[in-house]
Design a protein around this motif. Structure first.
Motif, PDB file in Angstrom:
ATOM      1  N   VAL A  78       0.850  -1.192   0.000  1.00  0.00           N
ATOM      2  CA  VAL A  78       0.000   0.000   0.000  1.00  0.00           C
ATOM      3  C   VAL A  78       0.888   1.245   0.000  1.00  0.00           C
ATOM      4  CG1 VAL A  78      -1.702   1.344   1.296  1.00  0.00           C
ATOM      5  CG2 VAL A  78      -1.880  -1.156   1.207  1.00  0.00           C
ATOM      6  N   LEU A  79       0.574   2.171  -0.892  1.00  0.00           N
ATOM      7  CA  LEU A  79       1.248   3.466  -0.950  1.00  0.00           C
ATOM      8  C   LEU A  79       0.221   4.534  -0.604  1.00  0.00           C
ATOM      9  CD1 LEU A  79       3.592   5.390  -1.791  1.00  0.00           C
ATOM     10  CD2 LEU A  79       2.735   5.215  -4.138  1.00  0.00           C
ATOM     11  N   ILE A  80       0.534   5.404   0.339  1.00  0.00           N
ATOM     12  CA  ILE A  80      -0.388   6.460   0.743  1.00  0.00           C
ATOM     13  C   ILE A  80       0.162   7.812   0.293  1.00  0.00           C
ATOM     14  CG2 ILE A  80      -1.540   7.595   2.683  1.00  0.00           C
ATOM     15  CD1 ILE A  80      -1.479   4.976   4.183  1.00  0.00           C
ATOM     16  N   ILE A  81      -0.702   8.631  -0.298  1.00  0.00           N
ATOM     17  CA  ILE A  81      -0.304   9.947  -0.783  1.00  0.00           C
ATOM     18  C   ILE A  81      -1.108  11.024  -0.053  1.00  0.00           C
ATOM     19  CG2 ILE A  81       0.435   9.099  -3.038  1.00  0.00           C
ATOM     20  CD1 ILE A  81      -2.210   9.979  -4.204  1.00  0.00           C
ATOM     21  N   SER A  82      -0.501  12.196   0.119  1.00  0.00           N
ATOM     22  CA  SER A  82      -1.166  13.265   0.863  1.00  0.00           C
ATOM     23  C   SER A  82      -0.833  14.625   0.260  1.00  0.00           C
ATOM     24  CB  SER A  82      -0.726  13.242   2.331  1.00  0.00           C
ATOM     25  OG  SER A  82      -1.241  14.361   3.034  1.00  0.00           O
ATOM     26  N   ALA A  83      -1.805  15.533   0.343  1.00  0.00           N
ATOM     27  CA  ALA A  83      -1.597  16.895  -0.138  1.00  0.00           C
ATOM     28  C   ALA A  83      -0.965  17.779   0.930  1.00  0.00           C
ATOM     29  CB  ALA A  83      -2.924  17.497  -0.579  1.00  0.00           C
ATOM     30  N   HIS A  84      -0.856  17.265   2.149  1.00  0.00           N
ATOM     31  CA  HIS A  84      -0.343  18.062   3.269  1.00  0.00           C
ATOM     32  C   HIS A  84       1.069  17.649   3.657  1.00  0.00           C
ATOM     33  CE1 HIS A  84      -4.229  19.940   3.806  1.00  0.00           C
ATOM     34  NE2 HIS A  84      -4.798  18.752   3.807  1.00  0.00           N
ATOM     35  N   ASP A  85       1.778  18.574   4.310  1.00  0.00           N
ATOM     36  CA  ASP A  85       3.156  18.331   4.720  1.00  0.00           C
ATOM     37  C   ASP A  85       3.273  18.086   6.224  1.00  0.00           C
ATOM     38  OD1 ASP A  85       4.183  18.569   2.146  1.00  0.00           O
ATOM     39  OD2 ASP A  85       4.367  20.748   2.308  1.00  0.00           O
ATOM     40  N   ASP A  86       2.182  17.708   6.860  1.00  0.00           N
ATOM     41  CA  ASP A  86       2.188  17.413   8.296  1.00  0.00           C
ATOM     42  C   ASP A  86       3.171  16.271   8.577  1.00  0.00           C
ATOM     43  OD1 ASP A  86       1.645  16.562  10.897  1.00  0.00           O
ATOM     44  OD2 ASP A  86      -0.466  17.096  10.749  1.00  0.00           O
ATOM     45  N   LYS A  87       4.134  16.536   9.443  1.00  0.00           N
ATOM     46  CA  LYS A  87       5.184  15.551   9.720  1.00  0.00           C
ATOM     47  C   LYS A  87       4.668  14.304  10.426  1.00  0.00           C
ATOM     48  CE  LYS A  87       8.929  18.951   9.877  1.00  0.00           C
ATOM     49  NZ  LYS A  87      10.001  19.575  10.696  1.00  0.00           N
ATOM     50  N   SER A  88       3.456  14.373  11.002  1.00  0.00           N
ATOM     51  CA  SER A  88       2.908  13.205  11.693  1.00  0.00           C
ATOM     52  C   SER A  88       2.316  12.184  10.729  1.00  0.00           C
ATOM     53  CB  SER A  88       1.822  13.645  12.689  1.00  0.00           C
ATOM     54  OG  SER A  88       0.680  14.149  12.007  1.00  0.00           O
ATOM     55  N   ILE A  89       2.023  12.605   9.490  1.00  0.00           N
ATOM     56  CA  ILE A  89       1.344  11.722   8.543  1.00  0.00           C
ATOM     57  C   ILE A  89       2.215  10.535   8.123  1.00  0.00           C
ATOM     58  CG2 ILE A  89       0.275  11.562   6.255  1.00  0.00           C
ATOM     59  CD1 ILE A  89      -0.755  14.394   6.631  1.00  0.00           C
ATOM     60  N   PRO A  90       3.483  10.734   7.722  1.00  0.00           N
ATOM     61  CA  PRO A  90       4.297   9.570   7.342  1.00  0.00           C
ATOM     62  C   PRO A  90       4.396   8.526   8.451  1.00  0.00           C
ATOM     63  CG  PRO A  90       5.373  11.592   6.657  1.00  0.00           C
ATOM     64  CD  PRO A  90       4.224  11.999   7.520  1.00  0.00           C
ATOM     65  N   ALA A  91       4.515   8.977   9.694  1.00  0.00           N
ATOM     66  CA  ALA A  91       4.611   8.036  10.816  1.00  0.00           C
ATOM     67  C   ALA A  91       3.305   7.257  10.983  1.00  0.00           C
ATOM     68  CB  ALA A  91       4.944   8.789  12.103  1.00  0.00           C
ATOM     69  N   ALA A  92       2.166   7.948  10.801  1.00  0.00           N
ATOM     70  CA  ALA A  92       0.863   7.277  10.909  1.00  0.00           C
ATOM     71  C   ALA A  92       0.709   6.229   9.818  1.00  0.00           C
ATOM     72  CB  ALA A  92      -0.255   8.311  10.821  1.00  0.00           C
ATOM     73  N   CYS A  93       1.191   6.552   8.617  1.00  0.00           N
ATOM     74  CA  CYS A  93       1.111   5.601   7.498  1.00  0.00           C
ATOM     75  C   CYS A  93       1.993   4.380   7.745  1.00  0.00           C
ATOM     76  CB  CYS A  93       1.510   6.300   6.199  1.00  0.00           C
ATOM     77  SG  CYS A  93       0.399   7.637   5.702  1.00  0.00           S
ATOM     78  N   GLU A  94       3.167   4.611   8.310  1.00  0.00           N
ATOM     79  CA  GLU A  94       4.071   3.498   8.613  1.00  0.00           C
ATOM     80  C   GLU A  94       3.466   2.586   9.671  1.00  0.00           C
ATOM     81  OE1 GLU A  94       8.724   2.717   9.982  1.00  0.00           O
ATOM     82  OE2 GLU A  94       7.973   4.767   9.719  1.00  0.00           O
ATOM     83  N   ARG A  95       2.861   3.182  10.700  1.00  0.00           N
ATOM     84  CA  ARG A  95       2.227   2.382  11.755  1.00  0.00           C
ATOM     85  C   ARG A  95       1.070   1.549  11.196  1.00  0.00           C
ATOM     86  NH1 ARG A  95       2.787   7.194  14.763  1.00  0.00           N
ATOM     87  NH2 ARG A  95       0.583   7.682  14.387  1.00  0.00           N
ATOM     88  N   ALA A  96       0.406   2.092  10.170  1.00  0.00           N
ATOM     89  CA  ALA A  96      -0.733   1.387   9.570  1.00  0.00           C
ATOM     90  C   ALA A  96      -0.292   0.223   8.690  1.00  0.00           C
ATOM     91  CB  ALA A  96      -1.561   2.369   8.751  1.00  0.00           C
ATOM     92  N   GLY A  97       1.003   0.163   8.375  1.00  0.00           N
ATOM     93  CA  GLY A  97       1.508  -0.930   7.545  1.00  0.00           C
ATOM     94  C   GLY A  97       1.751  -0.562   6.100  1.00  0.00           C
ATOM     95  N   ALA A  98       1.686   0.738   5.773  1.00  0.00           N
ATOM     96  CA  ALA A  98       1.934   1.172   4.393  1.00  0.00           C
ATOM     97  C   ALA A  98       3.386   0.919   4.002  1.00  0.00           C
ATOM     98  CB  ALA A  98       1.595   2.653   4.225  1.00  0.00           C
ATOM     99  N   ALA A  99       3.585   0.535   2.748  1.00  0.00           N
ATOM    100  CA  ALA A  99       4.939   0.278   2.248  1.00  0.00           C
ATOM    101  C   ALA A  99       5.630   1.554   1.797  1.00  0.00           C
ATOM    102  CB  ALA A  99       4.879  -0.711   1.088  1.00  0.00           C
ATOM    103  N   GLY A 100       4.853   2.626   1.596  1.00  0.00           N
ATOM    104  CA  GLY A 100       5.446   3.870   1.132  1.00  0.00           C
ATOM    105  C   GLY A 100       4.514   5.043   1.360  1.00  0.00           C
TER     106      GLY A 100
END
Length: 225
Positions: A78-100
C-alpha cells in the motif's frame, strides 16, 4: 501489465492520476469510496494499492489498517499519498503498515518513482533537450502564449509574461516543425519562479497526451540530441 487500485475521494484528481499512470503502462482501477476500495481490493487483488490520506469517509491510514487485517489483501503493498506536509502523517502511514508514502506536492513523477519501486518496474528518466518553441496555453479560461526552452517526452520548461493559474490542468498546443507535427497536451505546474524582466518560469509535467503526440515528442527529442 501490473495492476493498481487507486482510491481518492476527489474525482478530478482521480481522473488525472488514472490517465497519468495508465500512460506509463499500468492497468488502473479507481474508486472515490474507501469502502468500495476494500471490496475492489479483495476481488481484483491488484499488485499495488494507492490511497489518498485525506478522505471524509475513512482516512488512508485507517483504510490501510483494514486492508492489512484482511487475509485476502494483507500482502498487497500500500502506498499512501497526501496533499499536506504534516510531519505526523508519514509516521501514521508506517504504523498502519503502508509500504510507502508520497506528498502530492512533489509531483506525479515522484508518485511514479514510488509506484515503480514498489512494483519492481524499471523507471526510465526522460531526456530533456533545449529548444525555443512558441506555445499556445489555455490557463484559467485565459489564452496566452509562452516560449518553451527545454522539452522531453514527459515535460517542459516554459516562460510567459503573465502568471499561470496553478489550480487546474493547462491546455497546451505547439508545433514541432522538425518532425512536422502539431502537439496538443494537458500539463500541470510542478515548479514556478518569478524571473527578471517581468517573466515567469514554469516547470510543466505532462499528464495527458495521446500516442501520436508522445511519438512526435520522442522523435523530436531523438533528432535534437
Amino acid at each position: 501489465m501490473p495492476t493498481l487500485l487507486l482510491v481518492d475521494d476527489v474525482k478530478t484528481t482521480l481522473a488525472v492520476e488514472k490517465s497519468f499512470l495508465e500512460s506509463r503502462n499500468l492497468k488502473v482501477f479507481v474508486t472515490t469510496s474507501p469502502m468500495e476500495g476494500l471490496r475492489l481490493a479483495s476481488s481484483i487483488k491488484p499488485d499495488l494499492i494507492v490511497l489518498d490520506y485525506e478522505m471524509p469517509e475513512m482516512n488512508g491510514d485507517e483504510l490501510c489498517v483494514r486492508l492489512k487485517k484482511d487475509p485476502s489483501t494483507r500482502n498487497i503493498p500500500v502506498l499512501i499519498i497526501s496533499a499536506h506536509d504534516d510531519k505526523s502523517i508519514p509516521a501514521a502511514c508506517e504504523r498502519a503498515g503502508a509500504a510507502g508514502y508520497c506528498r502530492k506536492t512533489e509531483g506525479r513523477e515522484s508518485l511514479l518513482d514510488q509506484v515503480a519501486g514498489l512494483l519492481g518496474m524499471p523507471q526510465r528518466r526522460h531526456v530533456r533537450v533545449p529548444c525555443s518553441i512558441t506555445i499556445g496555453i489555455l490557463s484559467g479560461g485565459r489564452r496566452m502564449e509562452g516560449i518553451v526552452h527545454n522539452i522531453s517526452v514527459g515535460g517542459m520548461y516554459l516562460t510567459v509574461d503573465t502568471p499561470l493559474d496553478s489550480r487546474g490542468a493547462l491546455r497546451m498546443k505547439f508545433d514541432l516543425e522538425a518532425v512536422d507535427a502539431t502537439v496538443e497536451v494537458l500539463g500541470e505546474i510542478v515548479r514556478s519562479e518569478e524571473l527578471s524582466g517581468a517573466l515567469y518560469g514554469y516547470g510543466i509535467q505532462l499528464i495527458e497526451a495521446d500516442e501520436g503526440c508522445l511519438e512526435a515528442l520522442g522523435e523530436y527529442v531523438a533528432r535534437t540530441l
